[in-house]
Design an enzyme around this catalytic site. Structure first.
Site, mmCIF file in Angstrom:
data_model
loop_
_atom_site.group_PDB
_atom_site.id
_atom_site.type_symbol
_atom_site.label_atom_id
_atom_site.label_comp_id
_atom_site.label_asym_id
_atom_site.label_seq_id
_atom_site.Cartn_x
_atom_site.Cartn_y
_atom_site.Cartn_z
ATOM 1 C CB SER A 14 27.448 38.503 39.462
ATOM 2 O OG SER A 14 28.064 39.591 40.124
ATOM 3 C CE1 TYR A 38 23.701 38.239 43.375
ATOM 4 C CE2 TYR A 38 26.008 38.902 43.328
ATOM 5 C CZ TYR A 38 24.741 38.898 42.758
ATOM 6 O OH TYR A 38 24.540 39.532 41.564
HETATM 7 P P1 NAP Z 1 16.797 43.946 40.796
HETATM 8 O O1 NAP Z 1 16.709 45.339 40.284
HETATM 9 O O2 NAP Z 1 16.837 43.698 42.261
HETATM 10 O O3 NAP Z 1 15.643 43.074 40.130
HETATM 11 C C1 NAP Z 1 15.514 41.723 40.460
HETATM 12 C C2 NAP Z 1 14.412 41.126 39.639
HETATM 13 O O4 NAP Z 1 14.304 39.726 39.967
HETATM 14 C C3 NAP Z 1 13.050 41.725 39.943
HETATM 15 O O5 NAP Z 1 12.295 41.789 38.741
HETATM 16 C C4 NAP Z 1 12.431 40.714 40.903
HETATM 17 O O6 NAP Z 1 11.010 40.680 40.860
HETATM 18 C C5 NAP Z 1 12.968 39.433 40.326
HETATM 19 N N1 NAP Z 1 12.942 38.310 41.264
HETATM 20 C C6 NAP Z 1 13.591 38.179 42.435
HETATM 21 N N2 NAP Z 1 13.331 36.971 42.986
HETATM 22 C C7 NAP Z 1 12.488 36.337 42.123
HETATM 23 C C8 NAP Z 1 11.851 35.076 42.129
HETATM 24 N N3 NAP Z 1 12.061 34.194 43.137
HETATM 25 N N4 NAP Z 1 11.045 34.757 41.107
HETATM 26 C C9 NAP Z 1 10.838 35.623 40.077
HETATM 27 N N5 NAP Z 1 11.413 36.839 40.023
HETATM 28 C C10 NAP Z 1 12.229 37.184 41.040
HETATM 29 O O7 NAP Z 1 18.123 43.227 40.248
HETATM 30 P P2 NAP Z 1 19.137 43.593 39.057
HETATM 31 O O8 NAP Z 1 20.217 44.415 39.638
HETATM 32 O O9 NAP Z 1 18.398 44.046 37.866
HETATM 33 O O10 NAP Z 1 19.764 42.143 38.816
HETATM 34 C C11 NAP Z 1 19.307 41.283 37.800
HETATM 35 C C12 NAP Z 1 20.326 40.149 37.666
HETATM 36 O O11 NAP Z 1 21.616 40.723 37.426
HETATM 37 C C13 NAP Z 1 20.462 39.297 38.935
HETATM 38 O O12 NAP Z 1 20.658 37.935 38.576
HETATM 39 C C14 NAP Z 1 21.723 39.850 39.570
HETATM 40 O O13 NAP Z 1 22.365 38.907 40.384
HETATM 41 C C15 NAP Z 1 22.532 40.211 38.358
HETATM 42 N N6 NAP Z 1 23.572 41.209 38.612
HETATM 43 C C16 NAP Z 1 23.274 42.469 39.011
HETATM 44 C C17 NAP Z 1 24.313 43.368 39.258
HETATM 45 C C18 NAP Z 1 24.090 44.784 39.690
HETATM 46 O O14 NAP Z 1 25.075 45.471 39.984
HETATM 47 N N7 NAP Z 1 22.860 45.273 39.760
HETATM 48 C C19 NAP Z 1 25.646 42.967 39.094
HETATM 49 C C20 NAP Z 1 25.891 41.674 38.698
HETATM 50 C C21 NAP Z 1 24.860 40.805 38.452
HETATM 51 P P3 NAP Z 1 10.096 41.625 41.842
HETATM 52 O O15 NAP Z 1 10.334 43.031 41.361
HETATM 53 O O16 NAP Z 1 8.718 41.138 41.611
HETATM 54 O O17 NAP Z 1 10.611 41.388 43.241
#
Ligand code: NAP
Length: 243
Positions: A138, A152
């Site tokens: 991130s 985080y």
């Molecule tokens: P999201 O929409 O909240 O989705 C998170 C995903 O991770 C979901 O599929 C969730 O599964 C799964 N998950 C959470 N805990 C888990 C576990 N213990 N075991 C297996 N699966 C698990 O998040 P996102 O925004 O797409 O983020 C994805 C990645 O990008 C993350 O690493 C996040 O830190 C990174 N990121 C995101 C942003 C942003 O602005 N969105 C920015 C920088 C980095 P369930 O649906 O089953 O709960």
């Protein structure tokens, strides 16, 4: 050689967009989730309806036994893994460091860091003919997320270091390890942090003046996994609108 990829946390958000994009490029995909079985199966159905191959596997990637079971399911359901996208991650409600419990900090670290190590370990064991890994870190690892979630941000700092160290460790085995660092992507993660409208609030301080789309992150991940990136390892693509 068939390309077989695990995308952790691919029931929604960046993971789901990545799973669908990689399937459209010909990868057989393991869609992993922890709670959202219905959404994960929708991703699989969409891939299969478009002529691709995918399975959904429930596993908590922070749990070692679950990770071992997840990889066994891939062995039997799809074959020998060639590519890994470490994407599953969590954000807990915004808090200052002075308010954070050990329980909270450990939950963030095991989910966002231990899981990446465990999945790398199981994937590398199987990548005897080489392979490629992309870690989703991130922009927070550079920005620190003060007064929001330094826990985080620190977990993502660990992923940057994992990427660099592991890439050097396995380079001579023809396994490449790279990283994307998104920021401000339009997913439900911000609601989990207690502020669904976070991107709207901060967009005026993003140089490109908007949030990013999950599909834009998926495209960068696909490039780093591909043969077009065959001479790239241990590097980072920042996707944070210039921030
Ligand atoms: P999201 O929409 O909240 O989705 C998170 C995903 O991770 C979901 O599929 C969730 O599964 C799964 N998950 C959470 N805990 C888990 C576990 N213990 N075991 C297996 N699966 C698990 O998040 P996102 O925004 O797409 O983020 C994805 C990645 O990008 C993350 O690493 C996040 O830190 C990174 N990121 C995101 C942003 C942003 O602005 N969105 C920015 C920088 C980095 P369930 O649906 O089953 O709960």
């Amino acid at each position: 050689m068939n390309s077989i990829v695990l995308v952790t946390g691919s029931s929604r958000g960046i993971g789901a967009a990545t799973a669908k994009h990689l399937a459209s490029l010909g990868y057989a995909v393991c869609v992993n989730y922890i709670k959202s079985g219905i959404e994960a199966n929708k991703v699989v159905t969409e891939i299969v309806n478009n002529g691709g191959k995918a399975i959904a596997v429930q596993a908590d990637v922070a749990n070692e036994d679950d990770v071992i079971g997840l990889f066994k399911s891939i062995d039997t359901g799809l074959g020998q893994i060639t590519h890994l996208v470490n994407n599953a991650g969590i954000l807990l409600p915004q808090a200052r460091v002075s308010e954070m419990s050990a329980e909270r900090i450990n939950k963030v670290l095991t989910t966002n860091v231990t899981s990446y190590f465990l999945c790398c370990r199981e994937a590398i064991k199987r990548m005897v003919n080489g392979g490629a890994i992309v870690n989703v870190s991130s922009a927070a690892s550079r920005l620190g997320s003060p007064s929001e979630y330094v826990d985080y941000a620190a977990s993502k700092g660990a992923i940057d270091t994992l990427t660099r160290g592991l890439s050097l460790e396995v380079a001579s085995d023809n396994i490449r390890v790279n990283c994307v660092r998104p920021g401000f992507i339009e997913t439900n993660m911000h609601a989990d942090g207690g502020e669904p409208g976070r991107i709207e609030r901060v967009k005026s301080i993003i140089p490109l003046q908007r949030g990013g789309k999950p599909e834009e992150v998926a495209a960068a991940i696909a490039f780093l996994l591909s043969n077009e990136a065959a001479y790239i390892t241990g590097t980072f693509i920042d996707l944070a609108g210039g921030k």
